[in-house]
Design an enzyme around this catalytic site. Structure first.
Site, mmCIF file in Angstrom:
data_model
loop_
_atom_site.group_PDB
_atom_site.id
_atom_site.type_symbol
_atom_site.label_atom_id
_atom_site.label_comp_id
_atom_site.label_asym_id
_atom_site.label_seq_id
_atom_site.Cartn_x
_atom_site.Cartn_y
_atom_site.Cartn_z
ATOM 1 N N ASP A 138 -0.431 4.390 0.800
ATOM 2 C CA ASP A 138 -0.886 5.390 1.784
ATOM 3 C C ASP A 138 -0.122 5.221 3.096
ATOM 4 O O ASP A 138 0.282 4.115 3.464
ATOM 5 C CB ASP A 138 -2.402 5.281 2.015
ATOM 6 N N GLU A 141 -5.104 1.321 2.398
ATOM 7 C CA GLU A 141 -4.920 0.193 3.316
ATOM 8 C C GLU A 141 -5.092 0.641 4.761
ATOM 9 O O GLU A 141 -5.721 -0.046 5.563
ATOM 10 C CB GLU A 141 -3.541 -0.455 3.112
ATOM 11 N N HIS A 169 0.842 -1.204 0.000
ATOM 12 C CA HIS A 169 0.000 0.000 0.000
ATOM 13 C C HIS A 169 0.871 1.245 0.000
ATOM 14 O O HIS A 169 1.960 1.258 0.600
ATOM 15 C CB HIS A 169 -0.985 -0.001 1.173
#
Lengths: 422, 422
Positions: free
Chosen positions: A103, A168, A101
């Site tokens: 983020d 995520e 992920h």
């Protein structure tokens, strides 16, 4: 095969700097929620250079939003895409998803950071910055592994599906979108920061918000009011007791060395508007861990019952019951048998590169593995180079040596799993 | 004199509606901090109609800001003036200050209000709204008392100095500005909501902010972090203990019927940014009561020492000491001997109107009385018609009958104190 493996290892040893440089560029792009595009652009450029088949799209269509596993309070995904990049196999091999992920969580109190949280500063073999460990370091390891295979001319039989997803940290909408877009595989590796441990089971989790009522009064006659802060302390104690009770039931040996297998984290509290008034409202927000063999609904029910008990035993709460809301993030637990072939091959690769038997444990946090396995029917193992302890913390960092070693282990696993054509 | 008193009483009985109407207009103007002008306009218009000598000014000059009793975090006073209105005496009598504050505290959770917090709704003899009790009701009683004296043609010997000040709820900068502008008197009445009790002594108080550090971590491995929320619970417990210890020392009989004479109110807590992170910072804000015979510096020192003790005994705080800041509001305690002539005349008037001996107690909160007495050298008594319990609460209200009766008592006290010319 042995020659090919050695070629890959040699290439990786000679090109470690590429991994560090890539991670540094990724960390330097602040990719907190809603700001993922800059870091995704770095990933996209890297995948383009590697010649992978790129699929870049903004998530958020109706199929996603209506899916029962969708748990997300974000409304605008514009300009911050999901990225999938495929290295097509020659055929006849098993496919693998490599999922990371992009983020990152907020930086917290920036005064606690020695360097700028988005510096990507390198010192003593460590790279610093929000996301260095959780989990841009893991994603960089994946890309370095893929690059090593391409650069040494390895032809894989099965497909390698690299994913750089958003969301995520807020409940997995990015990975769910990738699953719904049709990305499945025979196995998946998620290089979350496991301290190089192998996690066949992943804890699930979800977020809660508890509303605690008080009764306002002037602070000088505070005995005329009921403090929402004092009542919140009762709620905090109740949650601590619930955590204790739930963890006392965990017997899975994969949790043996974890102090609190399925924590209940109280992450936020806000109450009061005025120093000399008795606060009449408090909000407590947190995250409840869910055991791999437990379901999200049953864990929710247990907390709801526990608060209900407090509502019945406390005179104030009887009249002013606590209200709980499940909002934002939710991570479905995941579980793969420890003798699954994916675990075996990853373990063997680990031993081959490091010369030691890997630690196999259950993950202390939720990952997108629950969605990949339960919705995408893809067997998942979580294994990565980041340092669990520095995830979400100030001065988050990764040991670059671990990143390089993880790349070798993952490259080797991919070769075994997908198969290599002659 | 008896005839004149009867004339005043008769006028007040016949003109109760004026008091209710005036209060309603005042309550309907939201005068939370920074928004005082609308309610002041109502007061100004009333004083103009009564023919009082008006003095309207914006506070905040250098003399005020440099005064040691100035305690205020507000920078802009523009457009929200202080108001003083004088009824000049014929000479030879004692002067009196009648002081009320126009500012009100925030409404809290507006969902807890049955009517709009600024409705001024009247039902069953009660007038509802933020400020109805604290203390626009008191100010309306003062203006009604002054009106009754004017309308019945009473000529007072001493001056009556009516004050409608801002900033009482935030530390008294408005009253301090009036003192520094030269307004002193032989006595003062402040009609804060005392439930018609007489308070010769006023509790002081001040605001504090405590910074509690934690160490961030991912919520799933919360045992790697230190929760600023959990550490805040330790601080809350310590403040509760300090409150207990301080109150155990209070022996003044004026506090006999007050459950917690000098409370420590915890009014606000804010901690954390993310449900699944361990919070690394918390701020606790509150208000510490100061006994009438105590000084502000000695009370501060006691709390600082108490926190210092926690810093020494708690392992985490030893390395990450609590930090305390004294900010915003500060109310100097005030004390007048119970046999002072002002108390005696007010008590006699009370008995004459109500037919009962008044309750004489110490105030459970700070008022502007501390500034009037300690800086302005003006003896102060606090007595008013509002309901202590509803101050700062949702559904704040006043019993209008009390407002009318307080007007009578105050009018009678003014006549006795200032003297009436033939």
């Amino acid at each position: 095969m042995k020659t090919k493996v050695n070629q890959v290892k040699t290439w990786l040893n000679e090109n470690r700097g590429r991994g560090a440089k890539l991670l540094q560029l990724m960390v330097q792009e602040n990719s907190t929620r809603g700001n993922e595009s800059g870091a995704q652009a770095i990933v996209i450029e890297k995948c383009r250079q590697l010649g992978l088949e790129l699929d870049i799209w903004e998530i958020g269509d109706e199929d996603l939003k209506n899916h029962p596993a969708f748990s997300c309070d974000r409304h605008n995904f514009e300009g911050n895409p999901n990225v999938v990049a495929v290295l097509k196999g020659t055929g006849g091999g098993k496919s693998i998803i490599l999922n990371g992920h992009i983020d990152v969580v907020p930086v917290g109190d920036s005064k606690n950071w020695t360097h700028d949280p988005f510096s990507g500063h390198i010192e003593d073999g460590k790279l610093y910055g929000r996301g260095a460990t959780d989990m841009k370091g893991g994603s960089a390891a994946l890309l370095l592994a893929i690059e090593s295979l391409i650069k040494t001319g390895i032809k894989l039989k099965g497909d390698v599906i690299f994913q750089s997803v958003i969301e995520e940290e807020s409940g997995g909408a990015g990975t769910l979108a990738a699953v719904l877009r049709g990305y499945h595989a025979d196995g998946a590796i998620i290089p979350e920061p496991t301290n190089m441990k192998i996690f066949p089971k992943q804890q699930g989790s979800m977020w809660f918000r508890i509303k605690v009522k008080g009764r306002a009064a002037h602070g000088g006659t505070r005995y005329e009011g009921v403090s929402a802060i004092e009542k919140s302390v009762r709620v905090i104690e109740r949650l601590q007791q619930l955590e204790k009770d739930r963890n006392a039931r965990i017997t899975d040996p994969l949790f043996n060395s974890i102090p609190i297998p399925i924590p209940i984290n109280i992450g936020k509290i806000n109450s009061g508007e005025w120093p000399s008034s008795v606060p009449d409202l408090a909000f407590i927000e947190g995250r409840m861990g869910v055991a791999p063999d437990e379901t999200i609904p049953s864990a929710k029910e247990e907390m709801e019952n526990s608060l209900q008990e407090l509502n019945q035993t406390d005179e104030w709460f009887r009249e002013n019951p606590l209200q709980i809301e499940w909002f934002g993030g939710r991570w479905i637990p995941g579980s793969l048998e420890s003798d699954h072939r994916l675990i075996k091959e990853l373990s063997a690769s680990f031993q081959e590169i490091i010369g030691e038997v890997p630690v196999i444990e259950a993950s202390p946090w939720g990952t997108d593995g629950g969605i990949l396995s339960s919705v995408g029917n893809t067997p998942v193992v979580v294994f990565g180079p980041g340092i669990t302890e520095t995830a979400h913390d100030a001065n988050e960092h990764i040991v670059l040596e671990d990143l390089y070693v993880a790349s070798e282990i993952i490259a080797l696993t991919i070769m075994k799993w997908c198969g290599v054509s002659n």
